[in-house]
Design a protein around this motif. Structure first.
Motif, PDB file in Angstrom:
ATOM      1  N   ALA A 474      29.428  18.202  25.109  1.00 52.76           N
ATOM      2  CA  ALA A 474      28.074  18.078  25.654  1.00 52.76           C
ATOM      3  C   ALA A 474      27.420  16.883  24.988  1.00 52.76           C
ATOM      4  O   ALA A 474      27.584  16.669  23.780  1.00 52.76           O
ATOM      5  CB  ALA A 474      27.269  19.341  25.372  1.00 52.76           C
ATOM      6  N   ASP A 475      26.674  16.076  25.777  1.00 53.50           N
ATOM      7  CA  ASP A 475      26.061  14.876  25.187  1.00 53.50           C
ATOM      8  C   ASP A 475      24.817  15.213  24.368  1.00 53.50           C
ATOM      9  O   ASP A 475      24.387  14.410  23.534  1.00 53.50           O
ATOM     10  CB  ASP A 475      25.768  13.820  26.264  1.00 53.50           C
ATOM     11  CG  ASP A 475      24.748  14.291  27.284  1.00 53.50           C
ATOM     12  OD1 ASP A 475      24.399  15.488  27.290  1.00 53.50           O
ATOM     13  OD2 ASP A 475      24.300  13.453  28.095  1.00 53.50           O
ATOM     14  N   GLN A 476      24.227  16.382  24.615  1.00 57.21           N
ATOM     15  CA  GLN A 476      23.080  16.880  23.837  1.00 57.21           C
ATOM     16  C   GLN A 476      23.307  18.369  23.627  1.00 57.21           C
ATOM     17  O   GLN A 476      23.986  18.995  24.444  1.00 57.21           O
ATOM     18  CB  GLN A 476      21.771  16.699  24.630  1.00 57.21           C
ATOM     19  CG  GLN A 476      21.377  15.266  24.901  1.00 57.21           C
ATOM     20  CD  GLN A 476      20.950  14.539  23.643  1.00 57.21           C
ATOM     21  OE1 GLN A 476      20.385  15.143  22.722  1.00 57.21           O
ATOM     22  NE2 GLN A 476      21.249  13.253  23.570  1.00 57.21           N
ATOM     23  N   PRO A 477      22.722  18.960  22.596  1.00 56.32           N
ATOM     24  CA  PRO A 477      23.015  20.373  22.322  1.00 56.32           C
ATOM     25  C   PRO A 477      22.745  21.278  23.533  1.00 56.32           C
ATOM     26  O   PRO A 477      21.735  21.121  24.221  1.00 56.32           O
ATOM     27  CB  PRO A 477      22.055  20.721  21.174  1.00 56.32           C
ATOM     28  CG  PRO A 477      21.719  19.413  20.539  1.00 56.32           C
ATOM     29  CD  PRO A 477      21.796  18.375  21.611  1.00 56.32           C
ATOM     30  N   VAL A 478      23.674  22.185  23.753  1.00 56.86           N
ATOM     31  CA  VAL A 478      23.546  23.129  24.868  1.00 56.86           C
ATOM     32  C   VAL A 478      24.256  24.426  24.458  1.00 56.86           C
ATOM     33  O   VAL A 478      25.211  24.393  23.672  1.00 56.86           O
ATOM     34  CB  VAL A 478      24.152  22.506  26.161  1.00 56.86           C
ATOM     35  CG1 VAL A 478      25.665  22.480  26.120  1.00 56.86           C
ATOM     36  CG2 VAL A 478      23.657  23.198  27.417  1.00 56.86           C
TER      37      VAL A 478
END
Ligand code: FRU
Length: 488
Positions: A474-478
């Motif tokens: 994931a490119d950002q926290p998820v």
């Protein structure tokens, strides 16, 4: 009942050849032919306590050839027992092949097979497709001396005599029978014709159910027609489709839902969409299980890609995992048959905040049932992906781009050596900002059920035993939940 020489030859050949093929070289729970070529599922039914599945079969090579009917039985739709070849092209009515068809148990306990008998003369329009029948005990079948029992000459002149095939038969609650058959209208539209019979042996043409109306292909093959969740459902496999809306060009599969008046043969179409959005799915056929479930199985291939495909085994092609069908808001929903849970071994579960690339300990395998939920609520994540069948050079990537609301299935790096279609991009709207995926993999295939089976992507991949990694990104926290069942 004595077998004809061509049928006995096929039975002897498949028995001798199959004994030489190591079972471990086959997928675990996807049906493969004993030897040689397989295409469409035929005669899928529950008969005398077991599921029977017949199929288009050319035992003598891994290429399509004079069509026989192969046969297998199963108690659980996952473990298939091979049975002797059921039909060979051995009569004047089917001298050029026993093409696709279906089966229905008769009230006297016998099983009736209905199939397309193909004959050819040397005239340019000399191919003829007519419908034939054979009755038997589930292993041996006797063809009717009256074959073909449904002749193309019965049809109004506007319908083709060359493209008239793939009868799907069923028994109505009042004991009469119906049959749908694919045809090509002279306007080059695929169409489905309905026939009726009081006894399953004498048939009358009733009318046209629906057609491609110049939009969804020039010939409709392999129809199925049934009631499910209060809707009438028509499945067809079009040839020569132009791309439009969600439909890719070429050979596809289409589900139409609507209402049907059996007296007037009038079908009112309410919705139309692809059955499967992948690369390897064609000619689906359904059967009714004794518990009332409508189960669908399809050929896990496609005519566009199969002929040039590598043939690493003495058998070619597999059937899909059987799928339980339902209709929700006019859309066909498909779920893996629940029997797959009997194969679950060694379950692992992870709940994590995902950021960057992550491989969870013990998350790997080729024969897996993997469920993943990605929760995008209050996350800035724009790109999520999951790689399976991964090693240092290979992977199959399933991505979701939140800006576009698109899921991308990409098998370009699966080890394929061919410049064929490897990528599908499809719109997937999230429910509650959650993406739910269920991926079933069995050595050489991936079946991806998105949003609880509202959308399905089926893909074969080359065998690559070393590439068994699973990685998430994931490119950002998820937030991610993943549950992995090894299948054995
Ligand atoms: C579909 C099909 C059918 C035909 C069969 C021949 O895949 O073209 O229409 O009956 O294959 O093998």
């Amino acid at each position: 009942m004595t077998s004809s020489i061509p049928l006995q030859k096929a039975r002897d050949y498949e028995k001798e050849q199959a004994a030489r093929i190591p079972p471990a070289s086959r997928p675990l729970f996807h049906l493969t032919p004993q030897v040689g070529w397989m295409n469409d599922p035929n005669g899928f039914c529950f008969y005398q306590g077991q599921f029977h599945l017949f199929f288009q079969y050319h035992p003598y090579s891994t290429q399509w050839g004079p069509m026989h009917w192969g046969h297998a039985v199963s108690d659980d739709l996952l473990h298939w027992q091979p049975c002797p070849c059921a039909l060979a092209p051995d009569t004047p009515a089917d001298a050029s092949g026993c093409f696709s068809g279906s089966a229905v148990p008769l009230p006297d306990g016998r099983l009736l097979l209905v199939y397309t008998g193909v004959t050819e003369t040397h005239h340019p329009d000399g191919v003829r497709q007519n419908q034939c029948i054979a009755v038997g005990d589930g292993t041996d079948f006797e063809k009717s001396p009256l074959n073909p029992v449904v002749r193309a000459e019965l049809l109004p002149d506007t319908f083709s005599r060359q493209d008239f095939r793939d009868p799907k038969v069923w028994r109505e609650p009042d004991g009469t029978y119906r049959m749908v058959i694919g045809n090509r209208h002279q306007t080059q539209c695929g169409t489905i014709l309905l026939f009726r019979s009081d006894n399953a042996f004498d048939w009358q043409y009733t009318g046209e159910i629906d057609s491609s109306r110049n939009e969804y292909g020039q010939m409709w093959e392999c129809p199925d027609f049934f009631t499910l969740d209060g809707e009438k459902v028509l499945l067809v496999s079009p040839q020569q489709m132009q791309a439009r809306d969600e439909f890719h060009p070429g050979y596809g599969t289409v589900v139409l839902t609507g209402t049907f008046d059996d007296c007037t043969c009038h079908f009112t179409r309410e919705s139309i969409h692809p059955i499967d959005y992948g690369f390897s799915f064609y000619a689906p056929q359904t059967a009714l299980a004794p518990d009332g479930r409508r189960i669908m199985i399809a050929w896990m291939e496609n005519w566009e890609t199969c002929r040039e495909a590598p043939h690493p085994h003495p058998w070619f092609s597999q059937m899909t995992l059987p799928r339980e069908l339902s209709v929700v808001n006019g859309r066909l929903r498909q779920r893996p048959v629940r029997e797959i849970e009997t194969l679950w071994k060694d379950t692992r579960r992870e709940e994590a905040k995902l950021e960057g690339e992550t491989a969870f300990a013990g998350f790997c395998g080729h024969q897996i049932d993997l469920s993943v939920t990605v929760d995008f609520r209050s996350s800035a994540c724009r790109l999520f992906f999951m790689d399976v069948a991964r090693d240092s050079t290979r992977h199959v990537r399933i991505s979701y781009e939140t800006d576009r609301g698109e899921l991308i299935f990409d098998r370009s790096h699966c080890g394929s050596l061919r410049d064929i279609v490897h990528i599908r991009r499809i719109p997937v709207s999230l429910e509650d900002s959650r993406l739910t995926l269920r991926l079933v993999m069995d050595l050489e295939s991936i079946e991806l059920f998105i949003s609880d089976g509202e959308t399905v992507i089926t893909s074969v991949i080359p065998p690559s035993p070393e590439a068994d990694g699973i990685v998430f990104f994931a490119d950002q926290p998820v937030r991610l939940t993943a549950e992995l069942h090894a299948l054995a």
